[in-house]
Design a protein around this motif. Sequence first.
Motif, short mmCIF file in Angstrom:
data_model
loop_
_atom_site.label_atom_id
_atom_site.label_comp_id
_atom_site.label_asym_id
_atom_site.label_seq_id
_atom_site.Cartn_x
_atom_site.Cartn_y
_atom_site.Cartn_z
N GLN A 24 32.35 40.33 34.65
CA GLN A 24 33.68 40.64 35.18
C GLN A 24 33.89 39.72 36.38
O GLN A 24 33.29 39.92 37.43
N HIS A 25 34.72 38.72 36.20
CA HIS A 25 34.80 37.65 37.20
C HIS A 25 35.97 37.82 38.16
O HIS A 25 36.06 37.10 39.16
N THR A 26 36.87 38.75 37.87
CA THR A 26 37.95 39.02 38.83
C THR A 26 38.50 40.42 38.62
O THR A 26 38.46 40.94 37.51
N GLU A 27 38.98 41.01 39.71
CA GLU A 27 39.71 42.28 39.60
C GLU A 27 41.19 42.04 39.87
O GLU A 27 41.98 42.96 39.97
N LYS A 28 41.55 40.78 39.99
CA LYS A 28 42.93 40.42 40.30
C LYS A 28 43.53 39.55 39.22
O LYS A 28 44.36 38.69 39.48
N GLY A 29 43.08 39.76 37.99
CA GLY A 29 43.62 39.00 36.88
C GLY A 29 45.05 39.43 36.56
O GLY A 29 45.44 40.55 36.83
N ARG A 30 45.83 38.51 36.00
CA ARG A 30 47.19 38.83 35.56
C ARG A 30 47.35 38.31 34.15
O ARG A 30 47.06 37.15 33.87
N ILE A 31 47.82 39.18 33.27
CA ILE A 31 48.15 38.71 31.93
C ILE A 31 49.44 39.38 31.46
O ILE A 31 49.80 40.46 31.93
N LYS A 32 50.11 38.74 30.52
CA LYS A 32 51.32 39.33 29.95
C LYS A 32 50.94 40.57 29.17
O LYS A 32 49.93 40.59 28.47
N GLY A 33 51.76 41.59 29.29
CA GLY A 33 51.51 42.82 28.55
C GLY A 33 50.89 43.92 29.37
O GLY A 33 50.82 45.07 28.95
N VAL A 34 50.41 43.56 30.60
CA VAL A 34 49.84 44.57 31.49
C VAL A 34 50.41 44.35 32.89
O VAL A 34 50.35 43.25 33.42
N LYS A 35 50.97 45.41 33.46
CA LYS A 35 51.55 45.30 34.81
C LYS A 35 50.45 45.25 35.87
O LYS A 35 49.45 45.95 35.76
#
Length: 220
Positions: free
Chosen positions: A184-195
């Motif tokens: 788990q390399h980040t807790e601040k990831g952003r992807i489309k489909g998840v707010k």
Amino acid sequence: MEEATQTNTLTTFSPAGYEVIGLDISHHQRQVDWKAVKAQKIKFTFIKATEGITHQDRYFSKHWRQAKKHDVLRGAYHFFLPARDAESQARNFLKQVKLEAGDLPPVLDVEVTNHQSDEEIRAGVQLWLDMVEEEYDLKPIIYTNYSFYEEHLAGHFDDYPLWIAHYNPQKSHQLADRKWVFWQHTEKGRIKGVKGNLDLNVFNGTMEDLYNMCYEPEAL
């Protein structure tokens, strides 16, 4: 093990050289557009199922069904509270989670001490792992963060797959003498489909390796 060679910022970097990426979610992610997630080549997800001896994640069953429906490999995790009875925690998890063929192994999330000694923590962890392995004939995965592993678990549980959380590439995500299976390399990831922000992970292997980890019930 390959080093993470990153030039991105410390908080949001994406590891190079890993073809299999995934995310993990809990009640913090109420709505997930799995079609959009799948379109971004997300191959797997771990979903929070339970915590302690009574708590069940209220969005687990919804996420669990939807991931399968959209053909994203799914796994379930239990958040372990070392001060609570480990056998009851295992029963809580097994009551909620019914693995099907092709699901990822169960995960035990161990990251708090609850003021317990290392011996008490490890004894409880072992009991949970044993009960869940007996149910599924499949070695569970241990999730923890880098510092908790080094302080409390290093040198133990070496025959279980390890999922490590570590967000600072400058210090390297590598452990002295253990290979990790998931990172788990980040807790601040952003992807489309998840707010909002979420946890992103890489798998240390190929898709074939990942499929080979999955649950296969004994033929009746």
